[in-house]
Enzyme design. Structure first.
Site, PDB file in Angstrom:
ATOM      1  N   GLN A 130       2.351   4.457   1.459  1.00 38.00           N
ATOM      2  CA  GLN A 130       2.476   3.255   2.299  1.00 38.00           C
ATOM      3  C   GLN A 130       1.850   2.068   1.554  1.00 38.00           C
ATOM      4  O   GLN A 130       1.925   0.939   2.021  1.00 38.00           O
ATOM      5  CB  GLN A 130       1.740   3.447   3.632  1.00 38.00           C
ATOM      6  CG  GLN A 130       2.257   4.615   4.448  1.00 38.00           C
ATOM      7  CD  GLN A 130       1.356   4.881   5.624  1.00 38.00           C
ATOM      8  OE1 GLN A 130       1.539   4.346   6.718  1.00 38.00           O
ATOM      9  NE2 GLN A 130       0.345   5.738   5.424  1.00 38.00           N
TER      10      GLN A 130
ATOM     11  N   ASN B  82      -9.032  12.833   4.958  1.00 34.40           N
ATOM     12  CA  ASN B  82      -9.268  11.517   5.549  1.00 34.40           C
ATOM     13  C   ASN B  82     -10.733  11.369   5.944  1.00 34.40           C
ATOM     14  O   ASN B  82     -11.387  12.368   6.310  1.00 34.40           O
ATOM     15  CB  ASN B  82      -8.360  11.312   6.776  1.00 34.40           C
ATOM     16  CG  ASN B  82      -8.030   9.837   6.988  1.00 34.40           C
ATOM     17  OD1 ASN B  82      -7.541   9.175   6.087  1.00 34.40           O
ATOM     18  ND2 ASN B  82      -8.359   9.331   8.162  1.00 34.40           N
TER      19      ASN B  82
ATOM     20  N   ARG C 259      -7.652  -0.359   9.006  1.00 31.13           N
ATOM     21  CA  ARG C 259      -8.132  -0.055  10.364  1.00 31.13           C
ATOM     22  C   ARG C 259      -9.497   0.623  10.429  1.00 31.13           C
ATOM     23  O   ARG C 259      -9.980   0.879  11.519  1.00 31.13           O
ATOM     24  CB  ARG C 259      -7.080   0.813  11.089  1.00 31.13           C
ATOM     25  CG  ARG C 259      -5.802   0.041  11.328  1.00 31.13           C
ATOM     26  CD  ARG C 259      -4.673   0.871  11.905  1.00 31.13           C
ATOM     27  NE  ARG C 259      -3.471   0.035  11.991  1.00 31.13           N
ATOM     28  CZ  ARG C 259      -2.671  -0.210  10.953  1.00 31.13           C
ATOM     29  NH1 ARG C 259      -2.923   0.347   9.778  1.00 31.13           N
ATOM     30  NH2 ARG C 259      -1.612  -1.006  11.051  1.00 31.13           N
TER      31      ARG C 259
ATOM     32  N   HIS D 227       6.518   0.769   1.905  1.00 32.86           N
ATOM     33  CA  HIS D 227       6.243  -0.584   2.397  1.00 32.86           C
ATOM     34  C   HIS D 227       6.406  -1.637   1.320  1.00 32.86           C
ATOM     35  O   HIS D 227       5.839  -2.724   1.413  1.00 32.86           O
ATOM     36  CB  HIS D 227       4.826  -0.655   3.012  1.00 32.86           C
ATOM     37  CG  HIS D 227       4.718   0.154   4.273  1.00 32.86           C
ATOM     38  ND1 HIS D 227       3.508   0.496   4.837  1.00 32.86           N
ATOM     39  CD2 HIS D 227       5.667   0.730   5.063  1.00 32.86           C
ATOM     40  CE1 HIS D 227       3.737   1.217   5.925  1.00 32.86           C
ATOM     41  NE2 HIS D 227       5.033   1.387   6.082  1.00 32.86           N
TER      42      HIS D 227
HETATM   43  N1  APR Z   1     -11.007   8.574   1.412  1.00 34.78           N
HETATM   44  C1  APR Z   1     -10.325   9.118   2.459  1.00 34.78           C
HETATM   45  N2  APR Z   1      -9.961   8.412   3.553  1.00 34.78           N
HETATM   46  C2  APR Z   1     -10.301   7.108   3.575  1.00 34.78           C
HETATM   47  C3  APR Z   1     -11.020   6.473   2.540  1.00 34.78           C
HETATM   48  C4  APR Z   1     -11.381   7.268   1.421  1.00 34.78           C
HETATM   49  N3  APR Z   1     -12.067   6.770   0.387  1.00 34.78           N
HETATM   50  N4  APR Z   1     -11.213   5.162   2.886  1.00 34.78           N
HETATM   51  C5  APR Z   1     -10.638   5.000   4.097  1.00 34.78           C
HETATM   52  N5  APR Z   1     -10.096   6.162   4.517  1.00 34.78           N
HETATM   53  C6  APR Z   1      -9.314   6.417   5.729  1.00 34.78           C
HETATM   54  C7  APR Z   1      -9.797   5.676   6.942  1.00 34.78           C
HETATM   55  O1  APR Z   1     -10.700   6.507   7.660  1.00 34.78           O
HETATM   56  C8  APR Z   1      -8.500   5.450   7.734  1.00 34.78           C
HETATM   57  O2  APR Z   1      -8.280   6.473   8.693  1.00 34.78           O
HETATM   58  O3  APR Z   1      -8.013   5.945   5.462  1.00 34.78           O
HETATM   59  C9  APR Z   1      -7.393   5.525   6.677  1.00 34.78           C
HETATM   60  C10 APR Z   1      -6.716   4.214   6.415  1.00 34.78           C
HETATM   61  O4  APR Z   1      -5.977   3.874   7.575  1.00 34.78           O
HETATM   62  P1  APR Z   1      -5.339   2.403   7.662  1.00 34.78           P
HETATM   63  O5  APR Z   1      -6.368   1.398   7.298  1.00 34.78           O
HETATM   64  O6  APR Z   1      -4.659   2.317   8.991  1.00 34.78           O
HETATM   65  O7  APR Z   1      -4.254   2.389   6.504  1.00 34.78           O
HETATM   66  P2  APR Z   1      -2.789   3.006   6.542  1.00 34.78           P
HETATM   67  O8  APR Z   1      -2.757   4.249   7.353  1.00 34.78           O
HETATM   68  O9  APR Z   1      -2.329   3.081   5.146  1.00 34.78           O
HETATM   69  O10 APR Z   1      -1.968   1.846   7.309  1.00 34.78           O
HETATM   70  C11 APR Z   1      -0.562   1.953   7.339  1.00 34.78           C
HETATM   71  O11 APR Z   1      -0.408  -0.278   8.223  1.00 34.78           O
HETATM   72  O12 APR Z   1      -0.993  -2.497   8.223  1.00 34.78           O
HETATM   73  C12 APR Z   1      -0.058  -1.603   7.811  1.00 34.78           C
HETATM   74  O13 APR Z   1       1.355  -1.941   5.976  1.00 34.78           O
HETATM   75  C13 APR Z   1       0.046  -1.579   6.305  1.00 34.78           C
HETATM   76  O14 APR Z   1       0.655   0.286   4.900  1.00 34.78           O
HETATM   77  C14 APR Z   1      -0.233  -0.131   5.937  1.00 34.78           C
HETATM   78  C15 APR Z   1       0.066   0.597   7.229  1.00 34.78           C
END
Ligand code: APR
Length: 244
Positions: free
Chosen positions: A101, A212, A36, A119
């Site tokens: 996750q 984050n 996202r 997951h």
């Molecule tokens: N360090 C810290 N934070 C990071 C980094 C990094 N290097 N890279 C990205 N991020 C943050 C982004 O700012 C974002 O807020 O990590 C977060 C990732 O969020 P998502 O992409 O929504 O991933 P996640 O929360 O794991 O999604 C949950 O959604 O689609 C489903 O099954 C899928 O397990 C996944 C679930």
């Protein structure tokens, strides 16, 4: 940032039970895109068209192509310094469990022992008819992989529209309720029921830390917010306070 990392180090040392909760942001520094943020997978693909039970049945060719692409990304990826530091902190008895996750298996490959995969995992696949388990590379063997019994072979991950594995949920709930310190790393916390665990930890009295890159809708619940990259923050934490 330095004073927040100092606080986190103190909280880890004072905590009798520390649980780390990771999302896709934990693996972006290993070359695996998250979902996202601005470069995330769901900015390119529609998750319901690509990663749902319906897609597997009614959009099979694109569905399996999507997972073969993800498998390739994963096979090229290695655990980064952040994964290895979490494994070392577990060895030192500083963290007791990781709830993730992520389906990339990088925590296991970094050496972490107590890892709960909410997951599922892309390391395996299973027949939706007879339940037979396959190695993930079965997905490479044909456009639409079928089991000997004729059933579709599904990647070992939880698709949109599926329930989370009951045993993983039970274990994650147990660890969450036991936690005195609950550290969320790299998650937007937008997906339920996974996003329930940080709130449950807070509710049962744990201190809540978020590491984050972007803000999340749950930031107000955090007792400590560290805006930064997982690998870099963990490296600063480890080198300054935990290197043996
Ligand atoms: N360090 C810290 N934070 C990071 C980094 C990094 N290097 N890279 C990205 N991020 C943050 C982004 O700012 C974002 O807020 O990590 C977060 C990732 O969020 P998502 O992409 O929504 O991933 P996640 O929360 O794991 O999604 C949950 O959604 O689609 C489903 O099954 C899928 O397990 C996944 C679930």
């Amino acid at each position: 940032m330095e004073d927040k990392i100092k606080t986190l180090a103190e909280w880890i040392k004072d905590s009798t039970y520390t649980v780390v909760f990771t999302g896709a942001g934990m693996s972006t520094e290993a070359g695996i895109p998250d979902f996202r943020s601005k470069t995330g997978l769901w900015k390119k693909y529609d998750p319901i068209k690509m990663a749902s039970v319906d897609a597997m049945h009614n959009n099979s060719r694109e569905f399996y192509e999507f997972y073969r692409t993800r498998l390739k990304t994963l096979s090229d990826a290695q655990p980064h310094k952040g994964h290895k530091i979490l494994a070392e902190l577990e060895t030192q008895g500083m963290i007791q469990a990781i709830i993730t996750q992520n389906v990339d298996g990088l925590h296991h490959r970094a050496g972490s022992k107590r890892v709960i995969e909410l997951h599922g995992t892309l390391r395996e696949a299973e027949c939706i008819k007879c339940g037979r388990i396959y190695e993930a590379d079965v997905l490479e063997k044909s456009d639409i992989p079928k089991c000997k019994c004729g059933g579709l072979i599904k990647p070992g991950v939880i698709l949109f529209g599926e329930m989370l594995p009951a045993e993983a949920l039970r274990q994650a709930d147990l660890e969450t309720r036991r936690s005195h310190l609950f550290i969320v790393i790299g998650s937007s916390l937008e997906v339920s029921p996974a996003n329930y665990f940080p709130l449950q930890a807070k509710h049962t009295g744990a201190k809540l830390v978020f590491i984050n890159l972007d803000p999340t809708d749950m930031d107000d619940h955090a007792d400590l917010l560290i805006r930064g990259k997982a690998g870099e923050v963990l490296e600063k934490l480890f080198i300054t306070y935990f290197r043996s």
